[in-house]
Motif scaffolding. Structure first.
Motif, short mmCIF file in Angstrom:
data_model
loop_
_atom_site.label_atom_id
_atom_site.label_comp_id
_atom_site.label_asym_id
_atom_site.label_seq_id
_atom_site.Cartn_x
_atom_site.Cartn_y
_atom_site.Cartn_z
N MET A 1 0.81 -1.19 0.00
CA MET A 1 0.00 0.00 0.00
C MET A 1 0.86 1.26 0.00
SD MET A 1 -3.22 -1.18 2.37
CE MET A 1 -3.71 0.47 2.65
N GLN A 2 2.14 1.12 0.27
CA GLN A 2 3.02 2.28 0.26
C GLN A 2 3.54 2.60 -1.14
OE1 GLN A 2 5.18 0.89 4.10
NE2 GLN A 2 5.71 3.02 3.79
N GLN A 3 3.27 1.73 -2.08
CA GLN A 3 3.71 1.95 -3.45
C GLN A 3 2.68 2.81 -4.18
OE1 GLN A 3 6.61 1.06 -4.42
NE2 GLN A 3 7.17 -0.38 -2.83
N GLU A 4 3.17 3.78 -4.94
CA GLU A 4 2.25 4.68 -5.65
C GLU A 4 1.41 3.96 -6.68
OE1 GLU A 4 4.34 7.99 -7.28
OE2 GLU A 4 5.24 8.52 -5.37
N THR A 29 4.28 -0.05 8.40
CA THR A 29 4.93 0.89 7.49
C THR A 29 6.39 0.49 7.34
OG1 THR A 29 5.45 2.41 9.29
CG2 THR A 29 3.42 2.83 8.06
N THR A 31 10.38 1.71 6.01
CA THR A 31 11.26 2.84 5.73
C THR A 31 11.61 2.82 4.25
OG1 THR A 31 13.31 1.60 6.09
CG2 THR A 31 12.29 2.65 8.03
N PRO A 32 12.08 3.92 3.70
CA PRO A 32 12.51 3.92 2.29
C PRO A 32 13.57 2.86 2.01
CG PRO A 32 12.29 6.16 3.06
CD PRO A 32 12.12 5.28 4.27
N LEU A 35 11.79 -0.51 1.76
CA LEU A 35 11.06 -0.62 0.49
C LEU A 35 12.02 -0.87 -0.67
CD1 LEU A 35 8.43 2.22 0.90
CD2 LEU A 35 8.00 -0.24 0.85
#
Length: 62
Positions: A1-4, A29, A31-32, A35
């Motif tokens: 869900m954190q991916q655009e 969540t 972190t960058p 991901l």
């Protein structure tokens, strides 16, 4: 869900325990860096004709 590019999520639960686990996952969540690492380890090799196009373009002008 954190991916655009994610437009929806498929829950796919057969049991109540699976549903509860899947719904609880929205609170996670990353972190960058996490991901980035997930993207690296889950990247699939290029499929035909994608790999063929880049392979044949090696000797062409940029």
């Amino acid at each position: 869900m954190q991916q655009e590019v994610v437009t929806s999520v498929i829950i796919g639960a057969n049991k109540m325990e699976q549903l509860e686990d899947n719904l609880a996952s929205v609170d996670i969540t990353f972190t960058p860096d996490e991901l980035k690492r997930l993207d690296e380890v889950s990247q699939l090799p290029p499929e035909y004709p994608g790999w063929m196009l880049s392979w044949t373009a090696k000797d062409r002008q940029a």
